[in-house]
Design a protein around this motif. Structure first.
Motif, PDB file in Angstrom:
ATOM      1  N   VAL A  28       0.884  -1.156   0.000  1.00 48.27           N
ATOM      2  CA  VAL A  28       0.000   0.000   0.000  1.00 48.27           C
ATOM      3  C   VAL A  28       0.924   1.207   0.000  1.00 48.27           C
ATOM      4  N   PHE A  29       0.701   2.130  -0.929  1.00 50.04           N
ATOM      5  CA  PHE A  29       1.613   3.237  -1.144  1.00 50.04           C
ATOM      6  C   PHE A  29       0.930   4.563  -0.847  1.00 50.04           C
ATOM      7  N   SER A  30       1.609   5.426  -0.101  1.00 49.83           N
ATOM      8  CA  SER A  30       1.140   6.784   0.142  1.00 49.83           C
ATOM      9  C   SER A  30       2.350   7.703   0.179  1.00 49.83           C
ATOM     10  N   ARG A  31       2.438   8.581  -0.809  1.00 52.35           N
ATOM     11  CA  ARG A  31       3.595   9.460  -0.989  1.00 52.35           C
ATOM     12  C   ARG A  31       4.836   8.599  -1.125  1.00 52.35           C
ATOM     13  N   SER A  32       5.773   8.723  -0.214  1.00 49.79           N
ATOM     14  CA  SER A  32       7.001   7.926  -0.333  1.00 49.79           C
ATOM     15  C   SER A  32       7.029   6.765   0.655  1.00 49.79           C
ATOM     16  N   THR A  33       5.888   6.439   1.256  1.00 43.75           N
ATOM     17  CA  THR A  33       5.833   5.387   2.275  1.00 43.75           C
ATOM     18  C   THR A  33       5.091   4.166   1.746  1.00 43.75           C
ATOM     19  N   TYR A  34       5.705   3.022   1.930  1.00 43.36           N
ATOM     20  CA  TYR A  34       5.109   1.745   1.547  1.00 43.36           C
ATOM     21  C   TYR A  34       4.809   0.943   2.807  1.00 43.36           C
ATOM     22  N   GLN A  35       3.615   0.387   2.884  1.00 40.91           N
ATOM     23  CA  GLN A  35       3.241  -0.538   3.953  1.00 40.91           C
ATOM     24  C   GLN A  35       2.915  -1.863   3.293  1.00 40.91           C
ATOM     25  N   VAL A  36       3.440  -2.937   3.859  1.00 41.99           N
ATOM     26  CA  VAL A  36       3.226  -4.261   3.281  1.00 41.99           C
ATOM     27  C   VAL A  36       2.828  -5.217   4.391  1.00 41.99           C
ATOM     28  N   GLU A  37       1.802  -6.008   4.159  1.00 40.53           N
ATOM     29  CA  GLU A  37       1.412  -7.038   5.123  1.00 40.53           C
ATOM     30  C   GLU A  37       2.206  -8.300   4.820  1.00 40.53           C
ATOM     31  N   VAL A  38       2.802  -8.874   5.874  1.00 45.34           N
ATOM     32  CA  VAL A  38       3.568 -10.117   5.739  1.00 45.34           C
ATOM     33  C   VAL A  38       3.008 -11.127   6.730  1.00 45.34           C
ATOM     34  N   GLN A  39       2.546 -12.255   6.224  1.00 42.85           N
ATOM     35  CA  GLN A  39       2.020 -13.330   7.063  1.00 42.85           C
ATOM     36  C   GLN A  39       3.162 -14.300   7.331  1.00 42.85           C
ATOM     37  N   ASP A  40       3.708 -14.261   8.546  1.00 44.36           N
ATOM     38  CA  ASP A  40       4.825 -15.133   8.923  1.00 44.36           C
ATOM     39  C   ASP A  40       4.315 -16.164   9.913  1.00 44.36           C
ATOM     40  N   LYS A  41       4.167 -17.371   9.449  1.00 38.91           N
ATOM     41  CA  LYS A  41       3.535 -18.452  10.196  1.00 38.91           C
ATOM     42  C   LYS A  41       2.117 -18.029  10.541  1.00 38.91           C
ATOM     43  N   LYS A  42       1.781 -17.872  11.818  1.00 39.77           N
ATOM     44  CA  LYS A  42       0.404 -17.532  12.195  1.00 39.77           C
ATOM     45  C   LYS A  42       0.214 -16.045  12.513  1.00 39.77           C
ATOM     46  N   THR A  43       1.253 -15.254  12.384  1.00 36.84           N
ATOM     47  CA  THR A  43       1.194 -13.849  12.773  1.00 36.84           C
ATOM     48  C   THR A  43       1.368 -12.929  11.574  1.00 36.84           C
ATOM     49  N   LYS A  44       0.600 -11.844  11.557  1.00 39.06           N
ATOM     50  CA  LYS A  44       0.749 -10.823  10.523  1.00 39.06           C
ATOM     51  C   LYS A  44       1.669  -9.726  11.057  1.00 39.06           C
ATOM     52  N   TYR A  45       2.602  -9.297  10.204  1.00 37.50           N
ATOM     53  CA  TYR A  45       3.498  -8.191  10.540  1.00 37.50           C
ATOM     54  C   TYR A  45       3.334  -7.109   9.477  1.00 37.50           C
ATOM     55  N   PHE A  46       3.661  -5.890   9.879  1.00 32.32           N
ATOM     56  CA  PHE A  46       3.473  -4.754   8.986  1.00 32.32           C
ATOM     57  C   PHE A  46       4.746  -3.927   8.888  1.00 32.32           C
ATOM     58  N   PRO A  47       5.601  -4.239   7.916  1.00 32.99           N
ATOM     59  CA  PRO A  47       6.776  -3.397   7.678  1.00 32.99           C
ATOM     60  C   PRO A  47       6.388  -2.128   6.914  1.00 32.99           C
ATOM     61  N   PHE A  48       7.052  -1.035   7.271  1.00 35.03           N
ATOM     62  CA  PHE A  48       6.875   0.257   6.605  1.00 35.03           C
ATOM     63  C   PHE A  48       8.226   0.700   6.064  1.00 35.03           C
ATOM     64  N   LEU A  49       8.245   1.180   4.842  1.00 34.06           N
ATOM     65  CA  LEU A  49       9.476   1.664   4.210  1.00 34.06           C
ATOM     66  C   LEU A  49       9.234   3.043   3.611  1.00 34.06           C
TER      67      LEU A  49
END
Length: 82
Positions: A28-49
């Motif tokens: 998901v992109f907004s201006r210069s920031t990217y958010q990505v959902e990552v499903q790692d085993k049973k947990t969702k994580y949200f990295p932002f770049l």
């Protein structure tokens, strides 16, 4: 081409495994920031770049505990590669 950030090199094999497992969703992109959902085993994580126009990462973090150290994580690396 921009050199890969250190956290990508440090977690490259784990990031590639997440990508291969299709655990990394569309960014998901907004201006210069990217958010990505990552499903790692049973947990969702949200990295932002935050990525500059030249491709350089200016800031990044993830919702996982490992990322709190400030040295990145496999989720950030997978999001960057996505």
């Amino acid at each position: 081409m921009q050199k890969q950030p250190e956290f990508v090199r440090a977690y490259l094999s784990a990031a590639k495994a997440l990508l291969k497992a299709k655990a990394v969703k569309e960014p998901v992109f907004s201006r210069s920031t990217y958010q990505v959902e990552v499903q790692d085993k049973k947990t969702k994580y949200f990295p932002f770049l935050q990525i500059k126009e030249n491709g350089e990462v200016s800031d990044c973090f993830c919702s996982c505990e490992r990322s709190e150290s400030g040295n990145g994580c496999s989720h950030l690396a997978a999001a960057y590669l996505r």
